[in-house]
Each structure stands twice: as structure tokens, then as C-alpha cells.
Design a protein around this motif. Structure first.
Motif, PDB file in Angstrom:
ATOM      1  N   MET A 189       1.047  -1.288  -0.166  1.00  0.00           N
ATOM      2  CA  MET A 189       0.106  -0.055   0.067  1.00  0.00           C
ATOM      3  C   MET A 189       1.007   1.375   0.037  1.00  0.00           C
ATOM      4  O   MET A 189       1.545   1.163   0.956  1.00  0.00           O
ATOM      5  CB  MET A 189      -0.892  -0.004   1.181  1.00  0.00           C
ATOM      6  CG  MET A 189      -1.560   1.194   1.479  1.00  0.00           C
ATOM      7  SD  MET A 189      -2.691   1.359   3.014  1.00  0.00           S
ATOM      8  CE  MET A 189      -2.554  -0.366   3.941  1.00  0.00           C
ATOM      9  N   ALA A 190       0.427   1.998  -0.687  1.00  0.00           N
ATOM     10  CA  ALA A 190       1.376   3.310  -0.946  1.00  0.00           C
ATOM     11  C   ALA A 190       0.805   4.189  -0.027  1.00  0.00           C
ATOM     12  O   ALA A 190      -0.170   4.723  -0.203  1.00  0.00           O
ATOM     13  CB  ALA A 190       1.381   4.059  -2.392  1.00  0.00           C
ATOM     14  N   ASN A 191       1.566   4.554   1.206  1.00  0.00           N
ATOM     15  CA  ASN A 191       1.136   5.611   2.130  1.00  0.00           C
ATOM     16  C   ASN A 191       0.606   6.753   1.745  1.00  0.00           C
ATOM     17  O   ASN A 191      -0.183   7.544   2.290  1.00  0.00           O
ATOM     18  CB  ASN A 191       2.220   5.539   3.455  1.00  0.00           C
ATOM     19  CG  ASN A 191       2.006   4.399   4.268  1.00  0.00           C
ATOM     20  OD1 ASN A 191       1.439   3.731   4.225  1.00  0.00           O
ATOM     21  ND2 ASN A 191       3.149   4.530   4.977  1.00  0.00           N
ATOM     22  N   SER A 192       1.582   7.287   0.542  1.00  0.00           N
ATOM     23  CA  SER A 192       1.316   8.743   0.039  1.00  0.00           C
ATOM     24  C   SER A 192      -0.161   8.796  -0.549  1.00  0.00           C
ATOM     25  O   SER A 192      -0.754   9.801  -0.615  1.00  0.00           O
ATOM     26  CB  SER A 192       2.342   9.174  -0.809  1.00  0.00           C
ATOM     27  OG  SER A 192       2.280   8.120  -1.971  1.00  0.00           O
ATOM     28  N   ASP A 193      -0.730   7.666  -0.894  1.00  0.00           N
ATOM     29  CA  ASP A 193      -2.003   7.666  -1.533  1.00  0.00           C
ATOM     30  C   ASP A 193      -3.058   8.001  -0.525  1.00  0.00           C
ATOM     31  O   ASP A 193      -4.160   8.465  -0.915  1.00  0.00           O
ATOM     32  CB  ASP A 193      -2.511   6.171  -2.171  1.00  0.00           C
ATOM     33  CG  ASP A 193      -1.621   6.103  -3.558  1.00  0.00           C
ATOM     34  OD1 ASP A 193      -0.718   6.869  -3.959  1.00  0.00           O
ATOM     35  OD2 ASP A 193      -1.746   4.928  -3.811  1.00  0.00           O
ATOM     36  N   HIS A 194      -2.663   7.855   0.748  1.00  0.00           N
ATOM     37  CA  HIS A 194      -3.748   8.224   1.768  1.00  0.00           C
ATOM     38  C   HIS A 194      -3.508   9.625   2.429  1.00  0.00           C
ATOM     39  O   HIS A 194      -4.266  10.136   3.248  1.00  0.00           O
ATOM     40  CB  HIS A 194      -3.350   6.969   3.021  1.00  0.00           C
ATOM     41  CG  HIS A 194      -3.884   5.730   2.509  1.00  0.00           C
ATOM     42  ND1 HIS A 194      -4.944   5.218   3.025  1.00  0.00           N
ATOM     43  CD2 HIS A 194      -3.132   5.050   1.785  1.00  0.00           C
ATOM     44  CE1 HIS A 194      -4.877   4.049   2.414  1.00  0.00           C
ATOM     45  NE2 HIS A 194      -3.878   3.642   1.640  1.00  0.00           N
ATOM     46  N   TYR A 195      -2.569  10.276   2.104  1.00  0.00           N
ATOM     47  CA  TYR A 195      -2.116  11.610   2.506  1.00  0.00           C
ATOM     48  C   TYR A 195      -2.315  12.728   1.203  1.00  0.00           C
ATOM     49  O   TYR A 195      -1.790  13.738   1.479  1.00  0.00           O
ATOM     50  CB  TYR A 195      -0.842  11.708   3.332  1.00  0.00           C
ATOM     51  CG  TYR A 195      -0.881  10.775   4.508  1.00  0.00           C
ATOM     52  CD1 TYR A 195      -1.766  11.244   5.620  1.00  0.00           C
ATOM     53  CD2 TYR A 195      -0.353   9.671   4.491  1.00  0.00           C
ATOM     54  CE1 TYR A 195      -1.843  10.520   6.737  1.00  0.00           C
ATOM     55  CE2 TYR A 195      -0.401   8.768   5.681  1.00  0.00           C
ATOM     56  CZ  TYR A 195      -1.329   9.107   6.569  1.00  0.00           C
ATOM     57  OH  TYR A 195      -1.255   8.464   7.918  1.00  0.00           O
ATOM     58  N   THR A 196      -2.326  12.292   0.103  1.00  0.00           N
ATOM     59  CA  THR A 196      -2.421  13.144  -0.778  1.00  0.00           C
ATOM     60  C   THR A 196      -3.747  13.023  -1.870  1.00  0.00           C
ATOM     61  O   THR A 196      -4.419  12.084  -1.894  1.00  0.00           O
ATOM     62  CB  THR A 196      -1.340  12.753  -2.004  1.00  0.00           C
ATOM     63  OG1 THR A 196      -0.175  12.624  -1.278  1.00  0.00           O
ATOM     64  CG2 THR A 196      -1.023  13.711  -3.048  1.00  0.00           C
ATOM     65  N   ASP A 197      -4.182  14.179  -2.131  1.00  0.00           N
ATOM     66  CA  ASP A 197      -5.421  14.074  -3.147  1.00  0.00           C
ATOM     67  C   ASP A 197      -4.928  13.935  -4.506  1.00  0.00           C
ATOM     68  O   ASP A 197      -3.938  13.996  -4.865  1.00  0.00           O
ATOM     69  CB  ASP A 197      -6.241  15.370  -2.968  1.00  0.00           C
ATOM     70  CG  ASP A 197      -5.614  16.944  -3.452  1.00  0.00           C
ATOM     71  OD1 ASP A 197      -4.492  16.704  -4.361  1.00  0.00           O
ATOM     72  OD2 ASP A 197      -5.919  17.953  -3.144  1.00  0.00           O
ATOM     73  N   PRO A 198      -6.005  13.556  -5.286  1.00  0.00           N
ATOM     74  CA  PRO A 198      -5.760  13.241  -6.815  1.00  0.00           C
ATOM     75  C   PRO A 198      -4.911  14.559  -7.585  1.00  0.00           C
ATOM     76  O   PRO A 198      -4.467  14.048  -8.413  1.00  0.00           O
ATOM     77  CB  PRO A 198      -7.151  13.143  -7.433  1.00  0.00           C
ATOM     78  CG  PRO A 198      -7.926  12.788  -6.125  1.00  0.00           C
ATOM     79  CD  PRO A 198      -7.321  13.583  -5.075  1.00  0.00           C
ATOM     80  N   THR A 199      -4.984  15.662  -7.281  1.00  0.00           N
ATOM     81  CA  THR A 199      -4.330  16.753  -7.683  1.00  0.00           C
ATOM     82  C   THR A 199      -2.867  16.570  -7.487  1.00  0.00           C
ATOM     83  O   THR A 199      -1.908  17.687  -7.781  1.00  0.00           O
ATOM     84  CB  THR A 199      -4.795  18.027  -7.567  1.00  0.00           C
ATOM     85  OG1 THR A 199      -4.722  18.416  -6.333  1.00  0.00           O
ATOM     86  CG2 THR A 199      -6.362  18.055  -8.028  1.00  0.00           C
ATOM     87  N   GLY A 200      -2.498  15.851  -6.150  1.00  0.00           N
ATOM     88  CA  GLY A 200      -1.063  15.740  -5.677  1.00  0.00           C
ATOM     89  C   GLY A 200      -0.887  16.709  -4.421  1.00  0.00           C
ATOM     90  O   GLY A 200       0.241  16.782  -3.987  1.00  0.00           O
TER      91      GLY A 200
ATOM     92  N   ILE B 205      -6.233  10.168  -2.512  1.00  0.00           N
ATOM     93  CA  ILE B 205      -6.307   9.191  -3.671  1.00  0.00           C
ATOM     94  C   ILE B 205      -6.800   7.681  -3.318  1.00  0.00           C
ATOM     95  O   ILE B 205      -7.823   7.296  -3.957  1.00  0.00           O
ATOM     96  CB  ILE B 205      -4.760   9.195  -4.191  1.00  0.00           C
ATOM     97  CG1 ILE B 205      -4.338  10.130  -4.723  1.00  0.00           C
ATOM     98  CG2 ILE B 205      -4.667   7.894  -5.167  1.00  0.00           C
ATOM     99  CD1 ILE B 205      -2.956  10.228  -4.984  1.00  0.00           C
ATOM    100  N   ALA B 206      -6.353   7.378  -2.050  1.00  0.00           N
ATOM    101  CA  ALA B 206      -6.703   6.212  -1.569  1.00  0.00           C
ATOM    102  C   ALA B 206      -8.371   5.956  -1.345  1.00  0.00           C
ATOM    103  O   ALA B 206      -9.058   4.975  -1.431  1.00  0.00           O
ATOM    104  CB  ALA B 206      -6.164   5.475  -0.470  1.00  0.00           C
ATOM    105  N   GLY B 207      -9.098   7.000  -1.249  1.00  0.00           N
ATOM    106  CA  GLY B 207     -10.361   7.242  -0.975  1.00  0.00           C
ATOM    107  C   GLY B 207     -11.432   7.399  -1.916  1.00  0.00           C
ATOM    108  O   GLY B 207     -12.601   7.431  -1.948  1.00  0.00           O
TER     109      GLY B 207
END
Length: 74
Positions: A1-12, A64-66
Motif C-alpha cells: 500500500m502506498a502511504n502517500s495515496d492516503h495523504y495526497t489528493d488526486p491533484t497531488g 487518492i486511496a479514498g
């Protein structure tokens, strides 16, 4: 699981969703994290405040993960 996917929105952009820990609770019985943000006066448990390996954890809906159909990178 990419942790950054849980703390970043789709725009970065970074999403600030860090939990405000409170020794007086209410805390999750499984992971021990405070699940209601005391600093904001919140009254609803936020599932993204649990530890990621907790069975009650759900990603923040803006992350991103959501996003619907999210597939973790390998």
C-alpha cells in the motif's frame, strides 16, 4: 500500500489529516488512536484517524486511496 495515496489528493496536494491524540479518549480499542478530533470540537468518529492496519480504518474521502475504484500500487 502506498502511504502517500492516503495523504495526497488526486491533484497531488497534501491532505492534513493527522490525528489529535487525546489521552482522555475516546480511543479505538484496537489501535488506541483518538477517533474524534478534540481540537476541532468534532462529534463524529473519523475512520481515517485509525492506524492504517486497524480493521476500522478507512481512507479519507478526499485522498487518492479514498476515490471510487482505487487500486493500490504494487
Amino acid at each position: 500500500m502506498a502511504n502517500s495515496d492516503h495523504y495526497t489528493d488526486p491533484t497531488g496536494h497534501h491532505i492534513n489529516i493527522g490525528a489529535m491524540q487525546d489521552a482522555l479518549g475516546p480511543n479505538c480499542a484496537e489501535c488506541g488512536r483518538t477517533i474524534i478530533p478534540r481540537a476541532s470540537g468534532g462529534t463524529v468518529a473519523e475512520p481515517w484517524q485509525h492506524a492504517m492496519d486497524c480493521s476500522s480504518y478507512r481512507p479519507h474521502p478526499d485522498s487518492i486511496a479514498g476515490q471510487p475504484g482505487y487500486v493500490p500500487s504494487t
